[in-house]
Design a protein around this motif. Structure first.
Motif, PDB file in Angstrom:
ATOM      1  N   PRO A  35      77.571  12.359  29.932  1.00  0.00           N
ATOM      2  CA  PRO A  35      77.056  13.726  29.950  1.00  0.00           C
ATOM      3  C   PRO A  35      76.167  14.000  28.744  1.00  0.00           C
ATOM      4  O   PRO A  35      76.490  13.633  27.620  1.00  0.00           O
ATOM      5  CB  PRO A  35      78.343  14.571  29.888  1.00  0.00           C
ATOM      6  CG  PRO A  35      79.428  13.668  30.352  1.00  0.00           C
ATOM      7  CD  PRO A  35      79.008  12.297  29.919  1.00  0.00           C
ATOM      8  N   THR A  48      74.379  16.596  26.144  1.00  0.00           N
ATOM      9  CA  THR A  48      74.557  17.942  25.597  1.00  0.00           C
ATOM     10  C   THR A  48      73.221  18.519  25.142  1.00  0.00           C
ATOM     11  O   THR A  48      73.171  19.555  24.509  1.00  0.00           O
ATOM     12  CB  THR A  48      75.531  17.901  24.407  1.00  0.00           C
ATOM     13  OG1 THR A  48      75.001  17.018  23.414  1.00  0.00           O
ATOM     14  CG2 THR A  48      76.897  17.414  24.836  1.00  0.00           C
ATOM     15  N   LYS A  87      76.734  24.040  29.400  1.00  0.00           N
ATOM     16  CA  LYS A  87      75.815  23.119  30.070  1.00  0.00           C
ATOM     17  C   LYS A  87      74.906  23.908  31.014  1.00  0.00           C
ATOM     18  O   LYS A  87      75.363  24.757  31.771  1.00  0.00           O
ATOM     19  CB  LYS A  87      76.621  22.085  30.869  1.00  0.00           C
ATOM     20  CG  LYS A  87      75.813  20.901  31.403  1.00  0.00           C
ATOM     21  CD  LYS A  87      75.555  19.884  30.317  1.00  0.00           C
ATOM     22  CE  LYS A  87      75.213  18.521  30.906  1.00  0.00           C
ATOM     23  NZ  LYS A  87      74.064  18.524  31.764  1.00  0.00           N
ATOM     24  N   HIS A 108      82.773  12.740  29.785  1.00  0.00           N
ATOM     25  CA  HIS A 108      82.339  13.410  28.558  1.00  0.00           C
ATOM     26  C   HIS A 108      83.361  13.203  27.442  1.00  0.00           C
ATOM     27  O   HIS A 108      83.003  12.843  26.313  1.00  0.00           O
ATOM     28  CB  HIS A 108      82.131  14.904  28.851  1.00  0.00           C
ATOM     29  CG  HIS A 108      82.186  15.789  27.653  1.00  0.00           C
ATOM     30  ND1 HIS A 108      81.204  15.813  26.686  1.00  0.00           N
ATOM     31  CD2 HIS A 108      83.130  16.700  27.263  1.00  0.00           C
ATOM     32  CE1 HIS A 108      81.520  16.702  25.750  1.00  0.00           C
ATOM     33  NE2 HIS A 108      82.689  17.245  26.072  1.00  0.00           N
TER      34      HIS A 108
END
Length: 300
Positions: free
Chosen positions: A22, A24, A130, A148
């Motif tokens: 994931p 950021t 997100k 994540h």
């Protein structure tokens, strides 16, 4: 409360595929992974470090959500070869269109106040900050949430230091109520790829709840039975966020159903007032468990 994914997470190894880590970079606000209460050095020799992650709406968080972590911690100590190093609450994104869902910033703050005095529980706002390229909240599938945590703890931090002085990979596991595993057993509700990641690569600790037949649900998940741990709820607790919202809608007291700091926050910000009717199954989902693999699919 998860469903077939549109663009589901790959069932490959959690940390072996960089494109599935994931990002950021595109968030609604600056983000840093919370680790202030993460035990970065083990105290028990021969144990595998374990991090428990509970995904859910937490709208609002209840004592049952918190109690699940304590039950899991006790279960782990007496029944497994793991050592719990941290527990995380991961509130779902605002993109998950569920009735009674308070804005993400409020849910994160309520959770933070609820665990403020806990020596090992933290809140990760990752899902709520997100967003997509247009700056809109972006739904994060449960499988990606676990990836994540895997990335932040095992790649960025390098794992957890063992009693031998060496760094060891932490086991990341989902913590949820029995309604979650019940939904996993329903044909077509979950993406097979997501199940492979969540139950195959990571695993889940499931807390029994009254009115659910865990054994029946597990019968269809036999291939993952070694990665699913079922925790008995000795003292039955059926407090739910849905019931708390109903009390608030009727202007009834919710003290001793949820932590006092959360009650005070709700009163201060006048949350959950004038809510629409939540009785429709089409607009509700079990509280305290991960949401669907894509926001278009909501479990009734």
């Amino acid at each position: 409360m998860t469903s077939p994914a549109l663009g589901a997470a790959s069932p490959s190894s959690p940390t072996s595929d960089p494109e599935h880590v994931p990002s950021t970079a595109a968030t609604l606000a600056p983000y840093s992974f919370p680790r202030q209460k993460l035990k970065q050095r083990q105290t028990q020799e021969g144990k595998t470090p374990l991090v428990l992650v509970a995904c859910g709406s937490f709208s609002p968080i209840t004592f049952l959500h918190l109690r699940m972590f304590e039950m899991a911690s006790d279960f782990v100590r007496f029944n497994t070869d793991f050592e719990v190093c941290a527990g995380y609450l991961s509130p779902v994104s605002d993109a998950y269109k569920k009735a009674g869902l308070a804005p993400g910033n409020h849910r994160v703050e309520m959770c933070s106040r609820a665990v403020d005095q806990s020596p090992w529980l933290m809140v990760d706002p990752f899902e709520t900050v997100k967003c997509n390229k247009d700056g809109q909240p972006e739904y994060v599938p449960t499988a990606q949430v676990l990836r994540h945590f895997d990335h932040e703890i095992n790649t960025v931090l390098g794992g957890i230091e063992g009693t031998d002085g060496k760094m060891h990979k932490a086991r990341i596991a989902l913590l949820a109520g029995a309604d979650l595993v019940m939904s996993m057993g329903e044909p077509g509700l979950w993406s097979p790829a997501d199940l492979d990641v969540i139950l195959g690569s990571y695993g889940a600790f499931i807390v029994e709840r009254s009115g659910t037949d865990v054994d029946e649900a597990l019968a269809s998940l036999r291939q993952y039975e070694n990665n699913i741990w079922v925790i008995s709820q000795v003292i039955q607790n059926d407090i739910s966020s849905t019931k708390v919202r109903l009390f608030l809608k009727k202007d009834l007291s919710v003290r001793y159903l949820i932590p006092d700091p959360v009650v005070e926050y709700i009163e201060e910000h006048q949350l959950f007032q004038g809510l629409p009717n939540e009785s429709s199954k089409a607009n509700s989902a079990p509280d305290g468990a991960p949401g669907p693999s894509s926001p278009q699919h909501v479990k009734g």
